[in-house]
Design an enzyme around this catalytic site. Sequence first.
Site, PDB file in Angstrom:
ATOM      1  CG  HIS A   1      -2.006  -1.048   1.131  1.00 48.02           C
ATOM      2  ND1 HIS A   1      -2.588  -1.613   2.243  1.00 48.02           N
ATOM      3  CD2 HIS A   1      -2.578  -1.663   0.066  1.00 48.02           C
ATOM      4  CE1 HIS A   1      -3.486  -2.513   1.857  1.00 48.02           C
ATOM      5  NE2 HIS A   1      -3.495  -2.568   0.548  1.00 48.02           N
TER       6      HIS A   1
ATOM      7  CB  CYS B   1       0.373  18.374 -13.786  1.00 47.89           C
ATOM      8  SG  CYS B   1      -0.048  17.510 -12.270  1.00 47.89           S
TER       9      CYS B   1
ATOM     10  CD  GLU C   1      -9.379  -7.737  17.706  1.00 48.32           C
ATOM     11  OE1 GLU C   1      -9.089  -6.760  18.420  1.00 48.32           O
ATOM     12  OE2 GLU C   1      -9.963  -7.638  16.598  1.00 48.32           O
TER      13      GLU C   1
HETATM   14  C1  BV8 Z   1      -8.386  -1.662  -5.335  1.00 48.86           C
HETATM   15  C2  BV8 Z   1      -2.875   2.818   2.776  1.00 48.86           C
HETATM   16  C3  BV8 Z   1      -8.889  -1.893  -7.599  1.00 48.86           C
HETATM   17  C4  BV8 Z   1      -3.555   4.115   3.075  1.00 48.86           C
HETATM   18  C5  BV8 Z   1      -4.687   1.210   2.794  1.00 48.86           C
HETATM   19  C6  BV8 Z   1     -15.301   0.339  -3.821  1.00 48.86           C
HETATM   20  C7  BV8 Z   1     -14.524   1.136  -4.644  1.00 48.86           C
HETATM   21  C8  BV8 Z   1     -13.188   0.851  -4.872  1.00 48.86           C
HETATM   22  C9  BV8 Z   1     -12.612  -0.241  -4.285  1.00 48.86           C
HETATM   23  C10 BV8 Z   1     -13.396  -1.002  -3.447  1.00 48.86           C
HETATM   24  C11 BV8 Z   1     -14.723  -0.753  -3.221  1.00 48.86           C
HETATM   25  N1  BV8 Z   1     -15.208  -1.694  -2.356  1.00 48.86           N
HETATM   26  C12 BV8 Z   1     -14.219  -2.540  -2.035  1.00 48.86           C
HETATM   27  C13 BV8 Z   1     -13.125  -2.141  -2.697  1.00 48.86           C
HETATM   28  C14 BV8 Z   1     -11.858  -2.704  -2.633  1.00 48.86           C
HETATM   29  C15 BV8 Z   1     -11.105  -1.908  -1.554  1.00 48.86           C
HETATM   30  C16 BV8 Z   1     -11.373  -2.587  -0.235  1.00 48.86           C
HETATM   31  O1  BV8 Z   1     -10.811  -3.637   0.011  1.00 48.86           O
HETATM   32  N2  BV8 Z   1     -12.230  -1.970   0.591  1.00 48.86           N
HETATM   33  C17 BV8 Z   1     -12.543  -2.510   1.890  1.00 48.86           C
HETATM   34  C18 BV8 Z   1     -13.354  -1.445   2.621  1.00 48.86           C
HETATM   35  C19 BV8 Z   1     -13.349  -3.794   1.752  1.00 48.86           C
HETATM   36  N3  BV8 Z   1      -9.722  -1.963  -1.922  1.00 48.86           N
HETATM   37  C20 BV8 Z   1      -9.177  -0.952  -2.595  1.00 48.86           C
HETATM   38  O2  BV8 Z   1      -9.710   0.090  -2.853  1.00 48.86           O
HETATM   39  C21 BV8 Z   1      -7.760  -1.244  -3.050  1.00 48.86           C
HETATM   40  N4  BV8 Z   1      -7.661  -0.976  -4.461  1.00 48.86           N
HETATM   41  O3  BV8 Z   1      -9.199  -2.494  -5.024  1.00 48.86           O
HETATM   42  O4  BV8 Z   1      -8.120  -1.277  -6.627  1.00 48.86           O
HETATM   43  C22 BV8 Z   1     -10.105  -1.055  -7.761  1.00 48.86           C
HETATM   44  C23 BV8 Z   1      -9.965   0.275  -8.033  1.00 48.86           C
HETATM   45  C24 BV8 Z   1     -11.119   1.029  -8.241  1.00 48.86           C
HETATM   46  C25 BV8 Z   1     -12.375   0.424  -8.140  1.00 48.86           C
HETATM   47  C26 BV8 Z   1     -12.478  -0.939  -7.817  1.00 48.86           C
HETATM   48  C27 BV8 Z   1     -11.338  -1.675  -7.622  1.00 48.86           C
HETATM   49  C28 BV8 Z   1      -6.778  -0.358  -2.324  1.00 48.86           C
HETATM   50  C29 BV8 Z   1      -6.842  -0.653  -0.850  1.00 48.86           C
HETATM   51  C30 BV8 Z   1      -5.681   0.064  -0.159  1.00 48.86           C
HETATM   52  C31 BV8 Z   1      -6.197   1.057   0.849  1.00 48.86           C
HETATM   53  N5  BV8 Z   1      -5.050   1.617   1.606  1.00 48.86           N
HETATM   54  N6  BV8 Z   1      -3.608   1.720   3.399  1.00 48.86           N
HETATM   55  C32 BV8 Z   1      -3.256   4.579   4.471  1.00 48.86           C
HETATM   56  O5  BV8 Z   1      -2.653   3.843   5.264  1.00 48.86           O
HETATM   57  O6  BV8 Z   1      -3.627   5.727   4.766  1.00 48.86           O
HETATM   58  S1  BV8 Z   1      -5.541  -0.040   3.557  1.00 48.86           S
HETATM   59  C33 BV8 Z   1      -5.394   0.169   5.258  1.00 48.86           C
HETATM   60  O7  BV8 Z   1      -6.514  -0.465   5.839  1.00 48.86           O
HETATM   61  C34 BV8 Z   1      -4.220  -0.562   5.858  1.00 48.86           C
HETATM   62  O8  BV8 Z   1      -3.089  -0.524   5.025  1.00 48.86           O
HETATM   63  C35 BV8 Z   1      -4.695  -1.984   6.070  1.00 48.86           C
HETATM   64  O9  BV8 Z   1      -4.332  -2.790   4.999  1.00 48.86           O
HETATM   65  C36 BV8 Z   1      -6.191  -1.844   6.015  1.00 48.86           C
HETATM   66  C37 BV8 Z   1      -6.847  -2.281   7.268  1.00 48.86           C
HETATM   67  O10 BV8 Z   1      -6.278  -1.439   8.320  1.00 48.86           O
HETATM   68  P1  BV8 Z   1      -6.282  -1.953   9.860  1.00 48.86           P
HETATM   69  O11 BV8 Z   1      -7.581  -2.600  10.132  1.00 48.86           O
HETATM   70  O12 BV8 Z   1      -5.765  -0.980  10.842  1.00 48.86           O
HETATM   71  O13 BV8 Z   1      -5.166  -2.879   9.852  1.00 48.86           O
HETATM   72  P2  BV8 Z   1      -5.323  -4.287   9.729  1.00 48.86           P
HETATM   73  O14 BV8 Z   1      -6.297  -4.733   8.721  1.00 48.86           O
HETATM   74  O15 BV8 Z   1      -3.956  -4.640   9.450  1.00 48.86           O
HETATM   75  O16 BV8 Z   1      -5.973  -4.703  11.206  1.00 48.86           O
HETATM   76  C38 BV8 Z   1      -5.219  -4.709  12.367  1.00 48.86           C
HETATM   77  C39 BV8 Z   1      -5.181  -6.186  12.770  1.00 48.86           C
HETATM   78  O17 BV8 Z   1      -4.147  -6.387  13.683  1.00 48.86           O
HETATM   79  C40 BV8 Z   1      -6.470  -6.631  13.458  1.00 48.86           C
HETATM   80  O18 BV8 Z   1      -6.868  -7.880  12.936  1.00 48.86           O
HETATM   81  C41 BV8 Z   1      -6.040  -6.784  14.935  1.00 48.86           C
HETATM   82  O19 BV8 Z   1      -6.729  -7.848  15.554  1.00 48.86           O
HETATM   83  C42 BV8 Z   1      -4.598  -7.145  14.784  1.00 48.86           C
HETATM   84  N7  BV8 Z   1      -3.714  -6.788  15.898  1.00 48.86           N
HETATM   85  C43 BV8 Z   1      -3.783  -5.690  16.686  1.00 48.86           C
HETATM   86  N8  BV8 Z   1      -2.734  -5.696  17.546  1.00 48.86           N
HETATM   87  C44 BV8 Z   1      -2.002  -6.816  17.269  1.00 48.86           C
HETATM   88  C45 BV8 Z   1      -2.626  -7.510  16.223  1.00 48.86           C
HETATM   89  N9  BV8 Z   1      -2.140  -8.657  15.727  1.00 48.86           N
HETATM   90  C46 BV8 Z   1      -0.989  -9.133  16.269  1.00 48.86           C
HETATM   91  N10 BV8 Z   1      -0.335  -8.520  17.272  1.00 48.86           N
HETATM   92  C47 BV8 Z   1      -0.811  -7.371  17.793  1.00 48.86           C
HETATM   93  N11 BV8 Z   1      -0.134  -6.769  18.808  1.00 48.86           N
HETATM   94 ZN    ZN Z   2       1.499  16.033 -11.607  1.00 48.84          ZN
END
Ligand code: BV8
Ligand code: ZN
Length: 254
Positions: A122, A154, A219
Site C-alpha cells: 500500500h 502539472c 483476534e
Molecule cells: C483496489 C494505505 C482496484 C492508506 C490502505 C469500492 C470502490 C473501490 C474499491 C473497493 C470498493 N469496495 C471494495 C473495494 C476494494 C477496496 C477494499 O478492500 N475496501 C474494503 C473497505 C473492503 N480496496 C481498494 O480500494 C484497493 N484498491 O481495489 O483497486 C479497484 C480500483 C477502483 C475500483 C475498484 C477496484 C486499495 C486498498 C488500499 C487502501 N489503503 N492503506 C493509508 O494507510 O492511509 S488499507 C489500510 O486499511 C491498511 O493498510 C490496512 O491494509 C487496512 C486495514 O487497516 P487496519 O484494520 O488498521 O489494519 P489491519 O487490517 O492490518 O488490522 C489490524 C489487525 O491487527 C487486526 O486484525 C487486529 O486484531 C490485529 N492486531 C492488533 N494488535 C495486534 C494484532 N495482531 C498481532 N499482534 C498485535 N499486537
Molecule cells: Zn502532476
Amino acid sequence: MADSRTIEAVGDALAKAKHVAVLTGAGVSAESGVPTFRDAQTGLWAKYDPMQLATPEAFQRDAQTAWDWYRWRRGLVTAVAPNAGHDAIAALAGSVPRFSLVTQNVDGLHQRAGSVDVIEFHGNLFEDKCAGCEVRLPAAPGEQGDPPPRCDLCGEVMTPGVVLFGEEIPASVLEQSQLAATGCDVFLVVGTSSWVYPAAGLADAARGFGATIVEVNTEQTPLSETADYVLRGPSGDIMPALLGVVQRLAKVTA
Ligand code: BV8
Ligand code: ZN
C-alpha cells in the site's frame, strides 16, 4: 500467548520450508504505539473516519484536512521504534533459505528493523505522489496546517505515497506479491484483519498453490476459519517465539 505445541509445529514447518512469505498489517506496528487503521482516530482525529480520509475524494474535497491527517501520522510513526515483532521478522529472513515480506503498512518500521526488499503493498508515508502525472518524490517537508504540496509538473495537489481506497495497487507490487504468495511453502499472515482487498486475497492464492497458511493475530478474522494454524496473541511475543524454534532446529540439523 498461543499454545506451545502450535508454536513448535509452525516453527518446524518454517524450519523445513524452502521459501517463507510473510504478509503483515497494522497489528505488527500496534506494539510500537502506532494505532491500527481503524483505531487511528485519537484526539483531534476522533471525529474523522479513516475510510473517508484515505481516499482520492478526500484530497479533492478537502486537501488541507487530508494532508493534516497524513502529516500527523508521519510525525507519529517517525517518533516510534520497531518492536520485537518487526525485529523477529527481520531475523527470520536470515534463518530460512528464501524469504519474502509483503506489508500493508505504510510506516517504514520493517525497514527500520533491518528488513530489506520489503514489498510495500500500500505504498508508504515517506513519499509524495501525483495522481495526475504519476510522479513519485521523497516527501516534501511540511507540518500540519501547511498548505498541501503541489506537483511541479502539472500543478495538481500531491497525495502521500500511499495507495488510497479506490486506487489500484501498482502492477509491479501486485505481481511481486502474487509471486511470493504462490511460490512459498509457508505463508505467515501477521497482524491484519484480512478484510482489505486485494491484499487479503494473497492468502487464497498461497493456499491454491499448496502453501501452509498461518495466522498470527490477537483476534479472530475472516482468515481464522481457513488457516492451517492460528496463533492467537501479539506478534511481538509470537514472532520471537517462532524465530527461537527455527533457530534451535537449525542448530540441531547443522
Ligand atoms: C483496489 C494505505 C482496484 C492508506 C490502505 C469500492 C470502490 C473501490 C474499491 C473497493 C470498493 N469496495 C471494495 C473495494 C476494494 C477496496 C477494499 O478492500 N475496501 C474494503 C473497505 C473492503 N480496496 C481498494 O480500494 C484497493 N484498491 O481495489 O483497486 C479497484 C480500483 C477502483 C475500483 C475498484 C477496484 C486499495 C486498498 C488500499 C487502501 N489503503 N492503506 C493509508 O494507510 O492511509 S488499507 C489500510 O486499511 C491498511 O493498510 C490496512 O491494509 C487496512 C486495514 O487497516 P487496519 O484494520 O488498521 O489494519 P489491519 O487490517 O492490518 O488490522 C489490524 C489487525 O491487527 C487486526 O486484525 C487486529 O486484531 C490485529 N492486531 C492488533 N494488535 C495486534 C494484532 N495482531 C498481532 N499482534 C498485535 N499486537
Ligand atoms: Zn502532476
